[in-house]
Write an enzyme that holds these catalytic residues in place. Structure first.
Site, PDB file in Angstrom:
ATOM      1  CG  HIS A  62       2.849   0.174  -5.603  1.00  6.72           C
ATOM      2  ND1 HIS A  62       2.746   1.309  -4.925  1.00  6.72           N
ATOM      3  CD2 HIS A  62       3.614  -0.547  -4.988  1.00  6.72           C
ATOM      4  CE1 HIS A  62       3.798   1.049  -3.702  1.00  6.72           C
ATOM      5  NE2 HIS A  62       3.709  -0.418  -3.561  1.00  6.72           N
ATOM      6  CB  SER A 100      11.035   3.933  -2.135  1.00  5.84           C
ATOM      7  OG  SER A 100      10.513   3.126  -0.633  1.00  5.84           O
ATOM      8  N   GLY A 137       0.610  -0.724  -0.309  1.00 12.84           N
ATOM      9  CA  GLY A 137      -0.686  -0.007  -0.021  1.00 12.84           C
ATOM     10  C   GLY A 137       0.507   1.875   0.022  1.00 12.84           C
ATOM     11  CE  LYS A 173      12.952   1.151  -4.176  1.00 13.97           C
ATOM     12  NZ  LYS A 173      12.400   0.339  -2.825  1.00 13.97           N
ATOM     13  NE  ARG A 184      10.500  -0.003   5.110  1.00 13.26           N
ATOM     14  CZ  ARG A 184       9.976  -0.769   5.200  1.00 13.26           C
ATOM     15  NH1 ARG A 184      10.548  -1.305   3.303  1.00 13.26           N
ATOM     16  NH2 ARG A 184       9.683  -2.209   5.518  1.00 13.26           N
TER      17      ARG A 184
HETATM   18  P1  AMP Z   1       5.887  -2.432  -1.659  1.00  9.99           P
HETATM   19  O1  AMP Z   1       4.561  -1.837  -1.644  1.00  9.99           O
HETATM   20  O2  AMP Z   1       6.805  -1.430  -1.392  1.00  9.99           O
HETATM   21  O3  AMP Z   1       6.398  -4.200  -0.988  1.00  9.99           O
HETATM   22  O4  AMP Z   1       6.062  -2.777  -3.312  1.00  9.99           O
HETATM   23  C1  AMP Z   1       5.059  -3.512  -4.341  1.00  9.99           C
HETATM   24  C2  AMP Z   1       5.886  -4.175  -5.362  1.00  9.99           C
HETATM   25  O5  AMP Z   1       5.709  -2.865  -6.720  1.00  9.99           O
HETATM   26  C3  AMP Z   1       6.959  -4.750  -5.157  1.00  9.99           C
HETATM   27  O6  AMP Z   1       7.407  -6.152  -6.439  1.00  9.99           O
HETATM   28  C4  AMP Z   1       7.937  -3.868  -5.593  1.00  9.99           C
HETATM   29  O7  AMP Z   1       8.920  -4.088  -5.990  1.00  9.99           O
HETATM   30  C5  AMP Z   1       7.406  -3.455  -6.499  1.00  9.99           C
HETATM   31  N1  AMP Z   1       7.921  -1.196  -6.533  1.00  9.99           N
HETATM   32  C6  AMP Z   1       7.906  -0.510  -5.635  1.00  9.99           C
HETATM   33  N2  AMP Z   1       8.657   0.474  -6.031  1.00  9.99           N
HETATM   34  C7  AMP Z   1       8.722   0.162  -6.990  1.00  9.99           C
HETATM   35  C8  AMP Z   1       9.305   1.281  -7.851  1.00  9.99           C
HETATM   36  N3  AMP Z   1       9.940   1.963  -7.608  1.00  9.99           N
HETATM   37  N4  AMP Z   1       9.237   0.727  -8.956  1.00  9.99           N
HETATM   38  C9  AMP Z   1       8.751  -0.694  -9.500  1.00  9.99           C
HETATM   39  N5  AMP Z   1       8.268  -1.124  -9.026  1.00  9.99           N
HETATM   40  C10 AMP Z   1       8.112  -0.881  -7.053  1.00  9.99           C
END
Ligand code: AMP
Length: 287
Positions: A37, A185, A31, A149, A187
């Site tokens: 995303h 990100s 999220g 990423k 974060r």
């Molecule tokens: P997360 O919500 O951070 O767990 O990410 C969910 C999905 O989105 C994961 O497959 C991540 O690798 C992808 N993701 C997060 N940040 C990026 C980004 N900047 N570019 C591409 N994919 C991303």
């Protein structure tokens, strides 16, 4: 777009779409959605009849003292963004719904988890594999989308799915960046103004590392130096490893990866390099 909070609700939605003969694409997330995303959701939409997005901050992949409690959350905004990117179902279960009782058998990530984030965050990838196993079963997805990423996560999940014959195809999405190069990100919101100004140095450092590789040098010192000289962050790791095996002395495809701890934000980034070819030929968009 249908918003679903229960496993039973998801199963019934999935069964209907399958009965209609649709293929299903799945984008798992924690999220606080951003363009990284959304690019995965759009990619899924072009390749499948219907797309499921999940938002679940998975307690199993956070260690003690990590940021589970303060991980940023904004479900109403996530619902709007997921719908605008083309999602058909939005699955946002509670931890109790996902883990109603203690799990009786463990899944443990193997050799690929010994380095990089697996070393700094013990148990992290075990928790990731736990949740993706459940989500793959619940969604019955034909294709699941993960970003480069999180290169180590992607490599571990690709191998896991192959080793255990999960009936799902893993699709990779390129890293989406801010205009100044900082990888998007959830974060990034933890960064102070000053840290936000410094943070593009991670990607700059990776690109300097790529130059070093091209000149036949070890990229790690150049990457470390650039980060140390240009940020107030503390380097957790800078590593140059084979990809997707994540072992030393890369030859074919390699990953150059960094993790840097700023005040509240631990940022990661990486570049994939194809060593037998001109490393310049490699960029974020290429696989
Ligand atoms: P997360 O919500 O951070 O767990 O990410 C969910 C999905 O989105 C994961 O497959 C991540 O690798 C992808 N993701 C997060 N940040 C990026 C980004 N900047 N570019 C591409 N994919 C991303």
């Amino acid at each position: 777009m249908k918003v679903i909070e229960t496993k039973a609700g998801l199963k019934s939605w999935v069964n209907k779409r399958k009965a209609e003969g649709l293929t299903l694409g799945f984008v798992p997330t924690m999220g606080f959605l951003h363009e990284g995303h959304l690019s995965l959701i759009r990619q899924a939409k072009t390749e499948n009849g219907a797309v499921i997005v999940s938002v679940f901050v998975n307690p199993a992949q956070f260690g003690p003292g990590e940021d589970f409690d303060r991980y940023p959350r904004d479900l109403p905004k996530d619902i709007r963004l997921a719908e605008s990117a083309g999602a058909d179902a939005f699955f946002a279960p509670s931890p109790k719904e996902m883990y109603p009782s203690e799990i009786g058998a463990v899944i443990r990530a193997g050799r690929q988890a010994e380095r990089l984030c697996g070393k700094s965050r013990p148990g992290h990838f075990d928790g990731v594999l736990k949740v993706v196993t459940k989500l793959f079963h619940l969604t019955g997805a034909d294709r699941a989308y993960f970003g480069q990423k999180d290169a180590q996560q992607l490599a571990i999940i690709e191998k896991f799915v192959q080793d255990y014959d999960f009936p799902v195809t893993i699709r990779r999405g390129a890293t989406v960046r801010e205009e100044d190069g900082l990888a998007k990100s959830s974060r990034n919101i933890y960064l102070s103004d000053r840290e936000r100004m410094e943070a593009p140095a991670l990607y700059e450092a990776l690109k300097l590392g790529r130059e070093a590789v091209l000149e036949g040098r070890d990229p790690v010192p150049a990457v470390r130096r650039h980060i140390e000289n240009n940020t107030s962050g503390t380097i957790d790791y800078v590593e140059f490893l084979s990809y997707p095996e994540l072992q030393e002395k890369p030859e074919g495809t390699a990953v150059l990866a960094v993790a840097v701890q700023f005040g509240k934000a631990r940022l990661i980034d990486n570049l994939l390099l194809h060593l037998k070819e001109n490393p310049h030929a490699s960029n974020d968009a290429e696989f």
